[in-house]
Design a protein around this motif. Structure first.
Motif, PDB file in Angstrom:
ATOM      1  N   UNK A 214      39.112  31.179  31.255  1.00  0.00           N
ATOM      2  CA  UNK A 214      39.415  29.984  30.453  1.00  0.00           C
ATOM      3  C   UNK A 214      38.262  29.528  29.568  1.00  0.00           C
ATOM      4  N   UNK A 215      37.016  29.764  29.991  1.00  0.00           N
ATOM      5  CA  UNK A 215      35.888  29.306  29.168  1.00  0.00           C
ATOM      6  C   UNK A 215      35.401  30.363  28.183  1.00  0.00           C
ATOM      7  N   UNK A 216      36.141  31.457  28.082  1.00  0.00           N
ATOM      8  CA  UNK A 216      35.853  32.422  27.025  1.00  0.00           C
ATOM      9  C   UNK A 216      35.066  33.654  27.412  1.00  0.00           C
ATOM     10  N   UNK A 217      34.663  33.800  28.681  1.00  0.00           N
ATOM     11  CA  UNK A 217      33.938  35.002  29.105  1.00  0.00           C
ATOM     12  C   UNK A 217      34.905  36.185  29.150  1.00  0.00           C
ATOM     13  N   UNK A 218      34.487  37.305  28.594  1.00  0.00           N
ATOM     14  CA  UNK A 218      35.251  38.548  28.650  1.00  0.00           C
ATOM     15  C   UNK A 218      34.757  39.363  29.835  1.00  0.00           C
ATOM     16  N   UNK A 219      35.669  39.768  30.713  1.00  0.00           N
ATOM     17  CA  UNK A 219      35.307  40.601  31.870  1.00  0.00           C
ATOM     18  C   UNK A 219      36.014  41.938  31.754  1.00  0.00           C
ATOM     19  N   UNK A 220      35.269  43.025  31.909  1.00  0.00           N
ATOM     20  CA  UNK A 220      35.859  44.361  31.890  1.00  0.00           C
ATOM     21  C   UNK A 220      35.689  44.965  33.279  1.00  0.00           C
ATOM     22  N   UNK A 221      36.798  45.386  33.884  1.00  0.00           N
ATOM     23  CA  UNK A 221      36.793  45.886  35.261  1.00  0.00           C
ATOM     24  C   UNK A 221      37.699  47.104  35.372  1.00  0.00           C
ATOM     25  N   UNK A 222      37.614  47.775  36.540  1.00  0.00           N
ATOM     26  CA  UNK A 222      38.412  48.964  36.788  1.00  0.00           C
ATOM     27  C   UNK A 222      37.781  50.181  36.145  1.00  0.00           C
ATOM     28  N   UNK A 223      38.612  51.164  35.837  1.00  0.00           N
ATOM     29  CA  UNK A 223      38.125  52.355  35.154  1.00  0.00           C
ATOM     30  C   UNK A 223      37.271  53.251  36.020  1.00  0.00           C
ATOM     31  N   UNK A 224      36.514  54.117  35.370  1.00  0.00           N
ATOM     32  CA  UNK A 224      35.699  55.110  36.065  1.00  0.00           C
ATOM     33  C   UNK A 224      34.598  55.575  35.118  1.00  0.00           C
TER      34      UNK A 224
END
Length: 503
Positions: free
Chosen positions: A370-380
């Protein structure tokens, strides 16, 4: 700017200078986490012309990225599960690493699936069908066969030539396949980070993010204890299994993968790795992975992690026993527990979902808080570059399109101008500079530990150019000496002496 210029060097002096710089200005992107994905985000953003500060509480590749199986694979396992999109993406990214961005670190490697009594003829046909489908992915990705040969069935005699440790009794042959392998996952992260630095990114290890918001983060210099704010137009959380600790609402279901470490010669001469079917586990295999230094890794398990996420996961004895049993099913002489010189465990940042962790998708996700932080998760590991591209796109900052698919990493050449192949596979075009250190100071040509090829010159190079700040960085990430406790203990005084001589 050339990728071998001093601008790509990371060291204590550059860190101190850039720590002052990030306090005085607003950067376009603050990246938190310097594993493969975080370093990839820093490179993607910096190569688009954005100003970048990238921080990590510890070191480059401190977390998951140094504990992988070292495979750069084409997505065959995902294809078998019907996850065609992930399989295509994986094959495409493998081809990019092999052809364009890291040919010095990533090459094709052969693997045998021994056809023993535990593998029925129907299972063998299904496995070969899978390998051929994987080869079709190679074609769709545009990877030439000269870089990645196709599969074949070979007779028992040829299989024993490649892996003499196999049990010849009841061995009716083997399936030979090829896939990508990185010489060292931590060194891949290092190359990504240094290339980002060459494009102007400020790469700051030992800087812990205490709190994040859409316009920056509160950070503590772990070497001095000083806290300060980094102001940014966009913030990317790339901390993997620890992502939920900084951004509430990120739900992960980490799984643990354990590998054994065997000393050189324990399994004799290995000219290929092994895929060993895990009984009752369908499409899962244990892997035997020969390394450039002669060591061999045997993995991997896939067990759910319950409870808090540790900073350094431990390999439980139950995993060690399990891997020894699976390995012993194809060897003429099964290994004893005392032949295991070391073990390591890594955590996969899988997205939470139903079912066991082995069945969870390796697809990555880009999330917005909600406060605008982009999180990238998962993958390999294989798809780190695509994950990074998607994360930078998600910031919404005005910038050109990603150019990392054709951007060579530091050292990206297979030429070494006469340097030993081992150095070329680790340093690429910088191998000659490491060799020059040895020529100027013959003492640096001595091995750090008897029986291993790593030289003292490589430790000095890591301090001057690769951002190593203490002996742990040298032994556990710039080299992998520390994977065997006895070797680590023998090397520690030498690593400490290198820092003393460089002060």
């Amino acid at each position: 700017m050339t990728m071998n210029s001093p601008d790509s060097s990371l060291n204590a002096a550059r860190r101190a200078r850039e720590l002052l710089e990030v306090r005085e200005r607003v950067v376009d992107v603050l990246v938190v986490g310097l594993g493969a994905t975080g370093a990839g985000v820093a490179l993607d953003a910096a190569s688009r012309g954005l100003s970048v500060a990238a921080v990590d509480a510890y070191d480059l590749a401190f977390g998951t990225s140094r504990w992988s199986s070292k495979l750069i694979h084409g997505g065959l396992r995902y294809l078998a599960k019907g996850q065609v999109g992930i399989a295509r993406e994986s094959a495409a990214e493998r081809g990019i690493l092999l052809r364009h961005t890291a040919p010095h670190l990533v090459q094709a490697h052969p693997y045998l699936l021994p056809l023993t009594g535990d593998v029925s003829r129907v299972q063998a046909r299904l496995a070969m069908t899978g390998y051929r489908l994987g080869d079709a992915l190679r074609v769709t990705a545009g990877t030439p066969r000269r870089l990645l040969p196709g599969p074949a069935r070979i007779p028992a005699g040829r299989a024993l030539d490649l892996v003499p440790a196999l049990d010849p009794k009841n061995l009716r042959g083997a399936l030979l396949s090829w896939d990508g392998r990185v010489a060292d996952d931590a060194r891949l992260v290092l190359a990504i980070a240094r290339t980002a630095a060459a494009h102007g990114a400020r790469v700051l290890t030992r800087c812990r993010a205490l709190a994040l918001s859409g316009d920056g983060g509160q950070v503590r210099d772990e070497l001095t204890g000083q806290e300060f704010t980094i102001r940014a137009k966009a913030v990317v959380n790339a901390t993997g299994v620890w992502a939920g600790g900084l951004v509430p609402g990120v739900e992960l279901r980490p799984s643990r993968g354990t590998h054994l470490v065997l000393r050189p010669g324990t399994l004799g001469t290995l000219r290929a790795g092994l895929h060993i079917p895990i009984p009752g586990a369908g499409n899962r295999f244990a892997l035997v992975l020969p390394q450039l230094d002669g060591r061999v890794y045997v993995g991997l398990t896939d067990e759910p992690l319950d409870g808090p996420v540790p900073e350094i996961p431990e390999a439980p004895e139950s995993d060690v026993k399990f891997l020894l049993e699976v390995l012993g099913s194809v060897l003429a002489e099964p290994l004893r527990r005392d032949q295991v010189a070391g073990a390591y465990a890594g955590l996969r940042p899988l997205l939470a979902a139903g079912g066991g962790t082995a069945d969870l998708s390796r697809r990555h996700a880009v999330l917005h808080s909600p406060d605008g932080v982009v999180t990238v998760v998962g993958g390999k590991l294989t798809t780190y570059r695509r994950m990074a591209e998607d994360a930078v796109d998600a910031t919404g900052l005005p910038a050109p399109r990603s150019r990392t698919a054709r951007l060579p990493l530091v050292g990206a050449t297979q030429r070494g101008d006469g340097a030993p192949l081992r150095l070329v596979r680790r340093y690429g075009s910088e191998a000659t500079a490491v060799q020059d250190l040895m020529a100027r100071e013959p003492e640096l040509a001595r091995p750090v530990v008897e029986g291993l090829a790593t030289t003292r010159a490589e430790l000095v190079w890591a301090v001057r150019h690769e951002g190593a700040l203490d002996p742990d960085d040298l032994l556990d990430r710039r080299t992998r000496i520390g994977l065997i406790p006895e070797d680590r203990a023998a090397a520690l005084p030498i690593a400490a002496a290198v820092f003393a001589s460089e002060d």
